[in-house]
Write a protein that holds these residues in place. Structure first.
Motif, PDB file in Angstrom:
ATOM      1  N   LEU A  88       0.457   0.415   0.761  1.00 30.36           N
ATOM      2  CA  LEU A  88       1.612  -0.311   0.216  1.00 30.36           C
ATOM      3  C   LEU A  88       1.346  -1.823   0.255  1.00 30.36           C
ATOM      4  CD1 LEU A  88       4.512  -0.214  -0.882  1.00 30.36           C
ATOM      5  CD2 LEU A  88       5.309  -0.391   1.474  1.00 30.36           C
ATOM      6  N   ASP A  89       0.753  -2.278   1.331  1.00 26.08           N
ATOM      7  CA  ASP A  89       0.423  -3.712   1.431  1.00 26.08           C
ATOM      8  C   ASP A  89      -0.482  -4.148   0.283  1.00 26.08           C
ATOM      9  OD1 ASP A  89       1.922  -4.325   3.589  1.00 26.08           O
ATOM     10  OD2 ASP A  89       0.268  -4.314   5.050  1.00 26.08           O
ATOM     11  N   ARG A  90      -1.444  -3.308  -0.045  1.00 24.54           N
ATOM     12  CA  ARG A  90      -2.358  -3.658  -1.142  1.00 24.54           C
ATOM     13  C   ARG A  90      -1.605  -3.768  -2.459  1.00 24.54           C
ATOM     14  NH1 ARG A  90      -6.534   0.862  -1.133  1.00 24.54           N
ATOM     15  NH2 ARG A  90      -7.150  -0.065  -3.109  1.00 24.54           N
ATOM     16  N   LEU A  91      -0.704  -2.843  -2.692  1.00 21.81           N
ATOM     17  CA  LEU A  91       0.071  -2.868  -3.944  1.00 21.81           C
ATOM     18  C   LEU A  91       0.984  -4.093  -3.981  1.00 21.81           C
ATOM     19  CD1 LEU A  91       0.954   0.942  -4.046  1.00 21.81           C
ATOM     20  CD2 LEU A  91      -0.611  -0.255  -5.597  1.00 21.81           C
ATOM     21  N   THR A  92       1.553  -4.412  -2.828  1.00 15.31           N
ATOM     22  CA  THR A  92       2.454  -5.566  -2.762  1.00 15.31           C
ATOM     23  C   THR A  92       1.676  -6.863  -2.960  1.00 15.31           C
ATOM     24  OG1 THR A  92       3.959  -4.350  -1.339  1.00 15.31           O
ATOM     25  CG2 THR A  92       4.129  -6.760  -1.284  1.00 15.31           C
ATOM     26  N   ALA A  93       0.513  -6.958  -2.317  1.00 17.73           N
ATOM     27  CA  ALA A  93      -0.306  -8.175  -2.453  1.00 17.73           C
ATOM     28  C   ALA A  93      -0.709  -8.389  -3.910  1.00 17.73           C
ATOM     29  CB  ALA A  93      -1.544  -8.064  -1.556  1.00 17.73           C
ATOM     30  N   ALA A  94      -0.870  -7.309  -4.653  1.00 18.94           N
ATOM     31  CA  ALA A  94      -1.276  -7.428  -6.059  1.00 18.94           C
ATOM     32  C   ALA A  94      -0.064  -7.585  -6.978  1.00 18.94           C
ATOM     33  CB  ALA A  94      -2.099  -6.203  -6.454  1.00 18.94           C
ATOM     34  N   GLY A  95       1.149  -7.692  -6.400  1.00 17.43           N
ATOM     35  CA  GLY A  95       2.348  -7.967  -7.200  1.00 17.43           C
ATOM     36  C   GLY A  95       2.937  -6.758  -7.905  1.00 17.43           C
ATOM     37  N   HIS A  96       2.619  -5.556  -7.442  1.00 17.10           N
ATOM     38  CA  HIS A  96       3.109  -4.365  -8.144  1.00 17.10           C
ATOM     39  C   HIS A  96       4.428  -3.825  -7.604  1.00 17.10           C
ATOM     40  CE1 HIS A  96      -0.464  -4.020 -10.525  1.00 17.10           C
ATOM     41  NE2 HIS A  96      -1.234  -4.016  -9.462  1.00 17.10           N
ATOM     42  N   THR A  97       4.932  -4.417  -6.532  1.00 16.27           N
ATOM     43  CA  THR A  97       6.140  -3.837  -5.911  1.00 16.27           C
ATOM     44  C   THR A  97       7.279  -4.853  -5.856  1.00 16.27           C
ATOM     45  OG1 THR A  97       5.685  -4.537  -3.642  1.00 16.27           O
ATOM     46  CG2 THR A  97       4.624  -2.501  -4.383  1.00 16.27           C
ATOM     47  N   TYR A  98       8.468  -4.378  -5.603  1.00 16.95           N
ATOM     48  CA  TYR A  98       9.598  -5.277  -5.312  1.00 16.95           C
ATOM     49  C   TYR A  98      10.606  -4.551  -4.428  1.00 16.95           C
ATOM     50  CZ  TYR A  98      11.940  -2.858  -9.233  1.00 16.95           C
ATOM     51  OH  TYR A  98      12.492  -1.923 -10.085  1.00 16.95           O
TER      52      TYR A  98
END
Ligand code: GLU
Length: 307
Positions: A88-98
């Motif tokens: 999840l951290d990786r997805l968040t760091a890449a701007g894919h989550t909110y």
């Protein structure tokens, strides 16, 4: 085709094994074992409060009773929170989550994977929050975390049902990766585990077919290879009615009192089209003859269970 196929059975132990689960386990097992492949068992108890260890153990005992063997240790999703967290951290760091503060989010995230068809498309209310607004809201309640999906078609070829396409934004919408109570959602956990366990072939019920494009998209974002998918038809009773989980006489508590493992496997193998008549069989006996080409695509009708 990969040199050594790796399949898995991934039950959610929120109740005793049901004929539908057993059919899925059987086909997943035969598919890889007939090609000399590995078969893994993963307990999908990510929603730990609904899935006590006693039920997981019961499920393992039931699979052994039916004659299943698996490679390596059984994996429990409830023990893998840190791993899902890193993804999840990786997805968040890449701007894919909110973060999403909608209370409806909790309701939707409670939906089982097989409710994909009826799921409400999220209207992106929280995707429009400024970071300041989100920070204010976070003081009041912890958010769920959603994946932002593009208006993009994702396609795959299912081993039984052929070409499938879904537009992520239109057909599924931004979906939940982590619930507001901190539990990880099915989609993220299944994608991470299939990839890290080296699964090359996923066999599961047709009711989860619509989850597959979401999982393919997550695999792409996380840089994982995608397994092949075979979704199996629904099992229906001798009258053609869909089996329901609440139908207690179709779970092993009742069945094991009346039938031997070989009789149960024989009924399932017959329903799937693997043997021409209902007779007791073992998994080992089914392996040499197994071919997906022999499996039916329409609803699989059980023989009558009446004595
Ligand atoms: N845990 C899911 C279930 O029991 C299966 C998920 C999957 O095979 O991907 O319905």
């Amino acid at each position: 085709m990969p040199e050594c196929p790796v399949g898995r059975f991934a039950p959610t132990p929120s109740g005793r094994l049901h004929l539908g689960n057993m059919l899925c386990a059987m086909l997943a097992y035969l598919s890889v074992r007939s090609r000399g492949g590995r078969f893994l068992l993963r307990i999908e108890d990510v929603d730990a409060p609904r899935c006590p260890r006693s039920l997981a153990q019961q499920c393992i005992d039931d699979l052994r009773w039916l004659g299943f063997t698996w490679d390596g240790e059984v994996l429990y999703q409830s023990e893998r929170t840190e791993i899902y967290h890193a993804a999840l951290d990786r997805l968040t760091a890449a701007g894919h989550t909110y973060p999403c503060f909608c209370t409806r989010a909790q309701l939707m995230s409670l939906a089982a994977p097989n409710q994909g068809d009826t799921q409400v498309i999220y209207q992106r209310t929280c995707a429009r929050l400024t970071p300041e607004e989100a920070a204010e809201k976070a003081k009041l309640r912890p958010p769920a975390i959603r994946l932002r999906v593009p208006a993009e078609e994702v396609s795959f070829v299912d081993g039984l049902f052929g070409a499938q396409t879904e537009n992520l934004a239109r057909d599924c919408g931004d979906f939940i990766l982590r619930r507001s109570d901190g539990l990880y959602g099915y989609q993220l956990a299944v994608v991470v585990d299939d990839a890290l366990q080296g699964v090359t072939e996923v066999v599961r019920g047709r009711d989860i077919l619509t989850a597959t494009p979401r999982q393919l998209y997550l695999q792409r974002l996380l840089g994982y290879a995608s397994p092949g998918y075979v979704h199996i038809p629904l099992l229906v009773d001798a009258q053609g009615r869909r089996l329901a989980k609440r139908d207690r006489d179709l779970d092993l508590t009742a069945l094991a009192r009346r039938f031997s493992p070989e009789e149960i496997l024989g009924m399932l193998a017959f329903s799937a089209g693997l043997i021409p008549e209902v007779r007791p069989v073992t998994l080992e006996q089914l392996i040499p003859e197994f071919a997906w080409a022999n499996c039916r695509r329409e609803d699989l009708r059980l023989p009558s269970l009446e004595p």
